[in-house]
Design a protein around this motif. Structure first.
Motif, short mmCIF file in Angstrom:
data_model
loop_
_atom_site.label_atom_id
_atom_site.label_comp_id
_atom_site.label_asym_id
_atom_site.label_seq_id
_atom_site.Cartn_x
_atom_site.Cartn_y
_atom_site.Cartn_z
N ALA A 165 0.82 -1.21 0.00
CA ALA A 165 0.00 0.00 0.00
C ALA A 165 0.85 1.26 0.00
CB ALA A 165 -0.93 0.00 1.22
N ASP A 166 2.06 1.18 0.58
CA ASP A 166 2.99 2.31 0.65
C ASP A 166 3.66 2.51 -0.71
OD1 ASP A 166 4.85 4.23 1.40
OD2 ASP A 166 6.19 2.78 2.37
N ARG A 167 2.97 3.20 -1.59
CA ARG A 167 3.39 3.27 -3.00
C ARG A 167 4.73 3.98 -3.19
NH1 ARG A 167 -1.40 4.07 -7.27
NH2 ARG A 167 0.02 2.74 -8.43
N ASP A 168 5.03 4.97 -2.34
CA ASP A 168 6.30 5.68 -2.51
C ASP A 168 7.43 5.03 -1.71
OD1 ASP A 168 5.65 6.41 0.06
OD2 ASP A 168 5.36 8.54 -0.39
N GLY A 169 7.12 3.99 -0.98
CA GLY A 169 8.15 3.22 -0.28
C GLY A 169 8.89 3.97 0.81
N ASP A 170 8.24 4.96 1.43
CA ASP A 170 8.93 5.73 2.47
C ASP A 170 8.70 5.19 3.87
OD1 ASP A 170 6.31 6.45 2.93
OD2 ASP A 170 6.66 8.63 2.88
N GLY A 171 8.02 4.06 3.98
CA GLY A 171 7.81 3.44 5.29
C GLY A 171 6.66 4.00 6.07
N THR A 172 5.96 4.99 5.49
CA THR A 172 4.80 5.58 6.15
C THR A 172 3.63 5.59 5.18
OG1 THR A 172 5.33 7.85 5.48
CG2 THR A 172 6.24 7.08 7.59
N ALA A 173 2.42 5.62 5.74
CA ALA A 173 1.22 5.61 4.92
C ALA A 173 0.46 6.92 5.06
CB ALA A 173 0.31 4.45 5.34
N THR A 174 0.17 7.53 3.92
CA THR A 174 -0.75 8.66 3.90
C THR A 174 -2.16 8.11 4.14
OG1 THR A 174 -1.15 8.42 1.53
CG2 THR A 174 0.69 9.84 2.21
N ARG A 175 -3.14 9.00 4.23
CA ARG A 175 -4.52 8.52 4.42
C ARG A 175 -4.94 7.63 3.26
NH1 ARG A 175 -7.71 10.90 8.48
NH2 ARG A 175 -6.64 12.58 9.55
N GLU A 176 -4.58 8.02 2.04
CA GLU A 176 -4.96 7.23 0.88
C GLU A 176 -4.27 5.87 0.92
OE1 GLU A 176 -7.01 6.71 -2.88
OE2 GLU A 176 -7.24 8.09 -1.20
N GLU A 177 -3.00 5.84 1.26
CA GLU A 177 -2.27 4.58 1.33
C GLU A 177 -2.79 3.70 2.47
OE1 GLU A 177 2.09 5.99 -0.44
OE2 GLU A 177 1.63 6.25 1.70
N PHE A 178 -3.13 4.33 3.59
CA PHE A 178 -3.65 3.56 4.72
C PHE A 178 -5.04 3.01 4.40
CE2 PHE A 178 -5.17 3.09 9.22
CZ PHE A 178 -4.21 2.17 9.60
N THR A 179 -5.80 3.75 3.62
CA THR A 179 -7.10 3.25 3.17
C THR A 179 -6.92 2.03 2.30
OG1 THR A 179 -8.03 5.50 3.24
CG2 THR A 179 -9.27 3.85 2.01
N ALA A 180 -5.92 2.08 1.41
CA ALA A 180 -5.62 0.92 0.56
C ALA A 180 -5.16 -0.27 1.39
CB ALA A 180 -4.54 1.29 -0.47
N PHE A 181 -4.45 0.00 2.48
CA PHE A 181 -4.02 -1.06 3.38
C PHE A 181 -5.21 -1.74 4.05
CE2 PHE A 181 -3.02 -1.98 7.91
CZ PHE A 181 -2.25 -3.12 7.72
N LEU A 182 -6.16 -0.93 4.52
CA LEU A 182 -7.31 -1.47 5.24
C LEU A 182 -8.36 -2.06 4.29
CD1 LEU A 182 -7.92 1.23 8.00
CD2 LEU A 182 -6.78 -0.98 8.24
N HIS A 183 -8.46 -1.51 3.09
CA HIS A 183 -9.49 -1.95 2.12
C HIS A 183 -8.84 -2.25 0.77
CE1 HIS A 183 -12.74 -0.71 4.86
NE2 HIS A 183 -11.94 0.28 5.18
N PRO A 184 -7.99 -3.25 0.69
CA PRO A 184 -7.22 -3.50 -0.54
C PRO A 184 -8.09 -3.85 -1.75
CG PRO A 184 -7.02 -5.35 0.97
CD PRO A 184 -7.68 -4.24 1.73
N GLU A 185 -9.27 -4.40 -1.50
CA GLU A 185 -10.14 -4.78 -2.62
C GLU A 185 -10.64 -3.58 -3.40
OE1 GLU A 185 -12.68 -3.83 0.83
OE2 GLU A 185 -10.90 -5.09 0.58
N GLU A 186 -10.49 -2.38 -2.84
CA GLU A 186 -10.97 -1.16 -3.50
C GLU A 186 -9.93 -0.55 -4.44
OE1 GLU A 186 -13.96 0.26 -3.28
OE2 GLU A 186 -14.74 -1.28 -1.94
#
Length: 318
Positions: A165-186
Motif C-alpha cells: 500500500a505504501d506506494r512511494d516506499g517511504d515506510g509511512t502511509a498517507t490517508r490514501e495509502e492507509f485506506t488501501a491497506f485497510l481496504h485493498p479490494e478497493e
C-alpha cells in the motif's frame, strides 16, 4: 491493547455478517451499485443524487432550497475540475463519483486515524501500526507462547500488505495509502495482495494452488451426522466448470483473481457517461459549470425537487 481488542470484536461482527450470506459468496468482492434506488429519470433523480453526492450527503441537500443547492453545487464543480480548465470531462467526473462512493470507507479510516498516528505527523508509520496493534501480544510481558505463534503470521501478512500500500516506499502511509491497506479490494494496485491472501487462507497444503477439497473446505465443514447442502454440490460443479478454467484440477492465482475479483460493470463510469450525455448541450463530450447548474436538479436535490418527486410517487400509487 484496547484498540486491538476492539479490532478483534469488529472482526467477530464481520465474521457473523459473512455467515449471514451464502458461504460460497463470502470471498467474492462485488462492486456495489451507486444507490439502492431504481435508476429511472422519468420518476425522479434520487439515484443520480446518491451517485453524485454519496448517500449521506444527498440527504443534506434534500433539506436545502433550490438556490442553496445551486450555490453548493457550483462549489462542488470547482472541486471536480482538477485541471482548472473550466470543463468537467469524463475522467474527472468518474473520479469524483468513485471518490464519493468510497466516502463511507474514508469515514471509517478517519475514525481510527488518531489511534494509529501516535506522533501526530499526519502519516502512519509501519512501526506505529505494528506497536499499536501487536505490541502487547508480541512483547516480553505477554508469555502465552501459543498465542504469540498465532499472531506472528498475521504480523507478517500485515507488513507485506502495508509495504504494498505504501506506494512511494517511504515506510509511512498517507490517508490514501492507509485506506488501501485497510481496504485493498478497493484499489487495483492491491489486487495481487488480495489474491495472495485468499490463496494462503484456502491452500492448506501449501502447494501454491487450490484443489477441490480445499475450495469446498473453505465454505463448508460437515459435522457428524450433517448432510451436505445442495449448494455444496452446485459449488463442486462450479469449480470444475468455471473456477478451474484450464481444467488442470486446480485453481491458480489467475483463476482465483477471476473468482474473488470478477470483472463487473463500472457503475461510476456509466453514471459519469449518463450525466454528461444528459447535460452536454453542445455535445463536446465535456460539461461546464453553467451546463451543470442549469441541470442542478439532476445532480443534487432540494426541498423543491423532493416535493415534486413525492407528488409523482403519490400519483403512481393512485
Amino acid at each position: 491493547m484496547m484498540l486491538l481488542l476492539k479490532s478483534l470484536a469488529s472482526l467477530c461482527i464481520l465474521a457473523a455478517a459473512a455467515f449471514a450470506v451464502p458461504a460460497q459468496e463470502k470471498r467474492i468482492h462485488h462492486q456495489a451499485d451507486l444507490s439502492e434506488r431504481g435508476h429511472d429519470d422519468t420518476h425522479g433523480f434520487q439515484y443520480d443524487h446518491e451517485a453524485f453526492l454519496g448517500k449521506e450527503e444527498a440527504k443534506t441537500f434534500d433539506q436545502l432550497t433550490p438556490e442553496e443547492s445551486k450555490d453548493k453545487l457550483a462549489k462542488i464543480v470547482d472541486r471536480i475540475d482538477m485541471d482548472k480548465d473550466g470543463y468537467i470531462n469524463h475522467a474527472e467526473l468518474h473520479y469524483w463519483i468513485k471518490h464519493r462512493q468510497r466516502s463511507y470507507i474514508a469515514e471509517n479510516v478517519n475514525k481510527h486515524w488518531k489511534d494509529y498516528d501516535q506522533n501526530k505527523d499526519g502519516k502512519i508509520g509501519w512501526e506505529e501500526y505494528k506497536n499499536t496493534t501487536y505490541g502487547y501480544y508480541l512483547g516480553e510481558e505477554f508469555d502465552d507462547i501459543e498465542d504469540k505463534a498465532t499472531y506472528k503470521p498475521l504480523l507478517t501478512r500485515d507488513e507485506r500488505r502495508f509495504k504494498t500500500a505504501d506506494r512511494d516506499g517511504d515506510g509511512t502511509a498517507t490517508r490514501e495509502e492507509f485506506t488501501a491497506f485497510l481496504h485493498p479490494e478497493e484499489y487495483d494496485y492491491m489486487r495481487d495482495v488480495v489474491v495472495q491472501e485468499t490463496m494462503e487462507d484456502i491452500d492448506k497444503n501449501g502447494d501454491g494452488k487450490i484443489d477441490l477439497t480445499e475450495y469446498i473446505g473453505d465454505m463448508f465443514t460437515p459435522e457428524d451426522g450433517d448432510s451436505e447442502p445442495d449448494w455444496v454440490q452446485t459449488e463442486r460443479k462450479h469449480f470444475s466448470e468455471f473456477r478451474d478454467a484450464n481444467k488442470d484440477g486446480y485453481m491458480d492465482a489467475g483463476e482465483v483473481a477471476d473468482w474473488v475479483l470478477p470483472g463487473e460493470v463500472d457503475h461510476a463510469d456509466n453514471e459519469a457517461k449518463h450525466l454528461i450525455h444528459e447535460t452536454d448541450t453542445d455535445k463536446d463530450q465535456k460539461i461546464t459549470k453553467k451546463e451543470i447548474v442549469a441541470n442542478w436538479n439532476m445532480f443534487v436535490g432540494s426541498q423543491a425537487t423532493n416535493y415534486g418527486e413525492d407528488l409523482t410517487k403519490r400519483h403512481d400509487e393512485l
